[in-house]
Scaffold this active site. Structure first.
Site, mmCIF file in Angstrom:
data_model
loop_
_atom_site.group_PDB
_atom_site.id
_atom_site.type_symbol
_atom_site.label_atom_id
_atom_site.label_comp_id
_atom_site.label_asym_id
_atom_site.label_seq_id
_atom_site.Cartn_x
_atom_site.Cartn_y
_atom_site.Cartn_z
ATOM 1 N N GLU B 50 0.862 -1.183 0.000
ATOM 2 C CA GLU B 50 0.000 0.000 0.000
ATOM 3 C C GLU B 50 0.892 1.224 0.000
ATOM 4 O O GLU B 50 1.859 1.301 0.756
ATOM 5 C CB GLU B 50 -0.861 0.041 1.268
ATOM 6 C CG GLU B 50 -2.022 -0.929 1.251
ATOM 7 C CD GLU B 50 -2.806 -0.885 2.563
ATOM 8 O OE1 GLU B 50 -3.523 -1.849 2.820
ATOM 9 O OE2 GLU B 50 -2.664 0.100 3.332
ATOM 10 N N ASP B 61 -5.588 9.906 10.177
ATOM 11 C CA ASP B 61 -4.242 9.434 10.481
ATOM 12 C C ASP B 61 -3.675 10.044 11.752
ATOM 13 O O ASP B 61 -3.923 11.197 12.079
ATOM 14 C CB ASP B 61 -3.309 9.742 9.304
ATOM 15 C CG ASP B 61 -3.549 8.785 8.146
ATOM 16 O OD1 ASP B 61 -3.460 7.570 8.372
ATOM 17 O OD2 ASP B 61 -3.875 9.266 7.050
#
Lengths: 405, 278
Positions: B50, B61
């Site tokens: 990824e 995040d």
């Protein structure tokens, strides 16, 4: 736009869209909550007991209705339109923000949420949230950019006094957009007990609609008050815009009255060719913070730093319904620079004995050139969205440093 | 039409193994080092890669991946250059699946159709877009499927049985189960709860289920790999990269090795799950 909609007041659709704007661009973790909120809000809206209870607090706790005041000296000074100020700065906590917070906190209570989080720029939304959390015995955490914590210290002290925890946000540009990112990170972590009280007409559906509904009391009162004072509708409305909640609250009840000219004033910061916060004038459509709307960004879609002297307008986006009203042409969006806002701040203080918030001073700044161009029977309403006490230290420092030069 | 993701996960299933999935940010800390790191991953044991697309406002995040994105942007990374990175990787490796992960705005500004065409040609196999729930499938999910890319959906602890069918409806490649409510790199996942959640998702789909968020050590990777079809590690790798940088945030001679070494030891953990199961 080649076709004019039948009504400018019918949005959003069931998916939260105002034309192409709005929507629900959030992480999956939040999606079930947002659907719950949509349902809880629809039920509350239809419940007469909810409205009754809210009306009680609006009157006795917040002090509504806020006056519609004829600004005689400002009118005489400018020599044109008859200027009325909608005195939202007289609300408990000193701004329009409390109208929305009361509504959301009452929805949160219906949903059984015990912990409230909020983002704040100037601190007005944070103070309103801290206030109502104190009133209803709820835990309150307010995220505020570290830059704003420094320039709006009086509000930080107020929030802490009211029992809220203020978290200075150090990420990104350390202003309102980063406070919103951090609030979203908290929410995604504490989904089970936390309600996110968004301060403006932005974010994922149903927030833009819900916040607008709670703020529309400003426009509804103005309509009735102007009817009483002058026996007719106003001819123009002016309000400042960061996310755009005070403006939407004033504008929305008048959107289908074509005789009413409507102006939203964005923050032009150092100037539109320099650092500013005017998303409609200087941005383009993109996706951030749960909705599609006009944003300040670069060619790669990275969000750019906004700048305004006023922490409350220092945001690179705007509520999606404003983006739609801009493209449909119903509302005219203009801007005022830091310097113009400072001058208006001082003018209103001296002529009317009202120290406006720096945010609201942006609206006054455009009144200064719009009013003289209108006839004496033109009725102009300016939303005085907040009081300037919080800005006194900052403006005092700026003026002192200029005198020294 | 099957992608490299489908092929790889089917192969691993035949071998009775879970996939080891790595996440790193494109262009962190600079485009050349980033390419060298990504090229080193398959040999170190990564089975699906990824690659994060840097964004100024990564709302889901934690601090480590936020910082990685900002380092990359400071180094001049853009979405166009992220596709260059994939092209660079594909010169030597046509088998390892590549998934781009990030937020919608840079893609929206690139232009959805142009992006999908360019990504497919560059050798991208799938997309994970954090801020596109099923309610917004018209935006990118459906066009991506048409373009032959997997659109990998996140399922979370808040995705209940009632909602799962909607989340799974247009998902392909695999389901990415976010093992905690929270941001990347936050709390550790509990392997028992993860096992229950994976079983629950599998009652609704035949797709493989990979699990991420909160996996930091080889032991944790082994436990998750026993419970799922794949284990994703991101923050721990990004932190290892960050630790190897100099005081100005620039790559050092140790940077590529630091990431490759941790990848290798995590991969051992994931393989350990298969051996333990035999």
């Amino acid at each position: 736009m080649n076709s004019r909609p039948n009504s400018f007041r019918s949005g959003p659709d069931e998916r939260g869209h105002f034309g192409m704007f709005g929507g629900r661009f959030v992480a999956e973790t939040l999606m079930p909550l947002i659907l719950d909120l949509e349902k809880a809000y629809a039920e509350a809206k239809a419940d007469p007991a909810f409205q009754r209870e809210m009306n009680g607090y609006l009157k006795d706790y917040i002090g509504r209705p806020s006056p519609l005041y004829f600004a005689q000296r400002l009118t005489e000074h400018l020599g044109g339109a008859k200027i009325y100020l909608k005195r939202e700065e007289l609300n408990h906590t000193g701004s329009h923000k409390v109208n929305n917070v009361l509504g959301q906190i009452m929805v949160a209570r219906r949903m059984g949420k015990k912990r409230i989080i909020a983002e704040t720029g100037a601190g007005q939304h944070g103070v309103a949230t801290a206030t109502l959390c104190a009133r209803f015995g709820l835990d309150c955490v307010v995220y505020m950019g570290a830059v704003d914590v420094a320039r709006q210290e009086p509000n930080v002290i107020r929030m802490e006094m009211l029992g809220a925890k203020v978290v200075p946000v150090q990420s990104g540009t350390r202003t309102l957009k980063d406070a919103m990112n951090e609030a979203l990170r908290d929410w995604v972590t504490n989904v089970h007990d936390t309600f996110y009280c968004i301060g403006t007409v932005a974010g994922p559906h149903p927030y833009p609609m819900m916040v607008r509904d709670f703020q529309s009391i400003i426009g509804h009162e103005t309509r009735a008050q102007m009817q009483e004072a002058e026996g007719r509708l106003p001819d123009s409305l002016i309000a400042c815009i960061g996310g755009g909640s005070n403006a939407m609250g004033l504008f929305h009840p008048f959107l289908d009255d074509p005789s009413v000219e409507i102006f939203g004033v964005e923050a032009a910061g150092h100037g539109l060719d320099k650092l500013h916060a005017a998303s409609l004038t200087g941005g383009k459509p993109g996706v951030l913070h749960g909705n599609r709307t006009y944003l300040l960004m670069d060619a790669d879609g990275q969000i750019q730093d906004a700048h305004s002297i006023s922490a409350g307008l220092d945001y690179p986006g705007i509520g999606p319904e404003h983006s739609w009203l801009h493209e449909s042409g119903r509302v005219k969006y203009i801007s005022a620079t830091d310097e113009e806002a400072l001058a208006a701040f001082q003018l209103l203080s001296r002529l009317e004995g009202i120290i406006p918030a720096l945010e609201s001073a942006h609206a006054i700044a455009r009144v200064i050139d719009l009013a003289p161009k209108r006839s004496k029977d033109h009725l102009m309403v300016v939303n005085l969205s907040g009081r300037g006490d919080k800005d006194v230290p900052q403006v005092g420092d700026i003026l002192k440093s200029r005198k020294a030069k | 039409m099957s992608t490299r993701i489908d092929t790889r996960l089917a192969d691993l299933r035949k071998q009775g193994r879970a996939a080891f999935v790595t996440f790193l940010m494109a262009g962190d800390p600079d485009p050349a080092t980033s390419l060298a790191i990504i090229k080193a991953l398959p040999q170190a044991g990564a089975e699906i890669i990824e690659i994060g697309m840097p964004f100024t406002d990564p709302m889901a995040d934690g601090p480590a991946i936020q910082a990685a994105g900002l380092r990359a942007l400071k180094g001049g990374m853009t979405l166009h250059k992220t596709l260059d990175l994939v092209r660079g990787f594909r010169k030597d490796d046509d088998a390892t699946p590549i998934v781009l992960m990030g937020y919608y705005n840079p893609i929206y500004i690139y232009g959805v159709e142009a992006f999908l065409a360019d990504a497919k040609t560059a050798g991208v196999d799938g997309l994970i877009i954090v801020d596109l729930p099923p309610e917004e499938d018209d935006e990118l999910c459906l066009p991506a499927m048409k373009a032959g890319l997997n659109f990998i959906r996140l399922a979370t602890p808040t995705t209940d049985d009632k909602r799962l069918p909607a989340v799974l409806a247009n998902t392909s490649g695999f389901v990415y189960y976010v093992s905690i409510t929270g941001i990347t790199g936050a709390a550790a996942a509990n392997a028992t709860q993860v096992g229950d959640a994976v079983a629950r998702i599998k009652r609704h789909t035949k797709l493989p289920v990979c699990v991420g968020f909160g996996i930091r050590t080889p032991d944790a990777a082994r436990d998750i790999a026993r419970a799922a079809d794949g284990a994703v590690v991101g923050t721990a790798l990004v932190e290892a990269l960050a630790k190897s940088l100099d005081a100005e945030g620039r790559a050092t001679a140790a940077t590529v090795k630091a990431v490759a070494d941790l990848t290798a030891s995590l991969a051992q953990g994931v393989r350990g799950a298969a051996q333990a199961a035999e």
